[in-house]
Design a protein around this motif. Structure first.
Motif, PDB file in Angstrom:
ATOM      1  N   LEU A   1       0.847  -1.180   0.000  1.00  9.34           N
ATOM      2  CA  LEU A   1       0.000   0.000   0.000  1.00  9.34           C
ATOM      3  C   LEU A   1       0.890   1.240   0.000  1.00  9.34           C
ATOM      4  O   LEU A   1       1.811   1.337   0.812  1.00  9.34           O
ATOM      5  N   GLN A   2       0.601   2.157  -0.887  1.00 13.09           N
ATOM      6  CA  GLN A   2       1.391   3.381  -1.012  1.00 13.09           C
ATOM      7  C   GLN A   2       0.466   4.582  -0.887  1.00 13.09           C
ATOM      8  O   GLN A   2      -0.301   4.868  -1.804  1.00 13.09           O
ATOM      9  N   ALA A   3       0.578   5.273   0.254  1.00 17.10           N
ATOM     10  CA  ALA A   3      -0.245   6.458   0.493  1.00 17.10           C
ATOM     11  C   ALA A   3       0.475   7.700  -0.001  1.00 17.10           C
ATOM     12  O   ALA A   3       1.704   7.796   0.083  1.00 17.10           O
ATOM     13  N   SER A   4      -0.306   8.648  -0.480  1.00 20.20           N
ATOM     14  CA  SER A   4       0.256   9.917  -0.955  1.00 20.20           C
ATOM     15  C   SER A   4      -0.798  11.012  -0.829  1.00 20.20           C
ATOM     16  O   SER A   4      -1.974  10.735  -0.571  1.00 20.20           O
ATOM     17  N   GLY A   5      -0.348  12.265  -1.021  1.00 24.24           N
ATOM     18  CA  GLY A   5      -1.281  13.376  -1.039  1.00 24.24           C
ATOM     19  C   GLY A   5      -1.255  14.269   0.184  1.00 24.24           C
ATOM     20  O   GLY A   5      -1.949  15.281   0.233  1.00 24.24           O
ATOM     21  N   GLY A   6      -0.468  13.898   1.190  1.00 24.77           N
ATOM     22  CA  GLY A   6      -0.381  14.731   2.368  1.00 24.77           C
ATOM     23  C   GLY A   6       0.353  16.036   2.085  1.00 24.77           C
ATOM     24  O   GLY A   6       0.946  16.221   1.030  1.00 24.77           O
ATOM     25  N   GLY A   7       0.294  16.936   3.054  1.00 24.61           N
ATOM     26  CA  GLY A   7       0.975  18.204   2.896  1.00 24.61           C
ATOM     27  C   GLY A   7       0.541  19.196   3.946  1.00 24.61           C
ATOM     28  O   GLY A   7      -0.120  18.839   4.921  1.00 24.61           O
ATOM     29  N   LEU A   8       0.925  20.449   3.724  1.00 22.42           N
ATOM     30  CA  LEU A   8       0.588  21.542   4.631  1.00 22.42           C
ATOM     31  C   LEU A   8      -0.565  22.339   4.043  1.00 22.42           C
ATOM     32  O   LEU A   8      -0.519  22.737   2.875  1.00 22.42           O
ATOM     33  N   VAL A   9      -1.583  22.565   4.844  1.00 22.07           N
ATOM     34  CA  VAL A   9      -2.760  23.311   4.385  1.00 22.07           C
ATOM     35  C   VAL A   9      -3.266  24.174   5.519  1.00 22.07           C
ATOM     36  O   VAL A   9      -3.095  23.833   6.705  1.00 22.07           O
TER      37      VAL A   9
END
Length: 123
Positions: free
Chosen positions: A3-11
């Motif tokens: 499983l490869q999660a992505s899309g996080g960041g600072l908001v």
């Protein structure tokens, strides 16, 4: 199963993010999928889950009405759309896969985990 999660960041608070989790290795539609999160110094907690077909979705009370979980079985991917983000949503978000037939909110039922993606919401 990987499983490869992505899309996080600072908001900023009130903003939106969309997390993705790509799954490989087995038949994706055989798995219930879930999202969990872990804030610094806190235990990992349930955020949302979706049934194998996508017909059933389940949410923690803290995110209900703001977050939406969905899946695309043709793309072997599960998503978490996060709107109206709050500073208390700051955490590492993990996707997980469960071979059981019924979706569950218990992290102990999930068999496979991604590496996590960091979401930081500033006030």
């Amino acid at each position: 199963v990987q499983l490869q999660a992505s899309g996080g960041g600072l908001v900023q608070a009130g903003g939106s993010l969309r997390l993705s989790c790509a799954v490989s290795g087995r038949i994706f539609s055989n798995y219930v999928m879930g999202w969990f999160r872990q804030a610094p110094g806190k235990e990992r907690e349930f955020v949302a889950a979706i049934s194998r077909s996508g017909a059933g979705t389940y949410y923690a009370d803290s995110v209900k009405g703001r977050f939406t979980i969905s899946r695309d079985n043709a793309k072997n991917t599960v998503y978490l759309q996060m709107n109206s983000l709050k500073p208390e949503d700051t955490a590492v978000y993990y996707c997980a896969a469960d071979v059981n037939l019924v979706a569950t909110t218990s992290l102990f039922e999930y068999d496979y985990w991604g590496q996590g993606t960091l979401v930081t919401v500033s006030s």
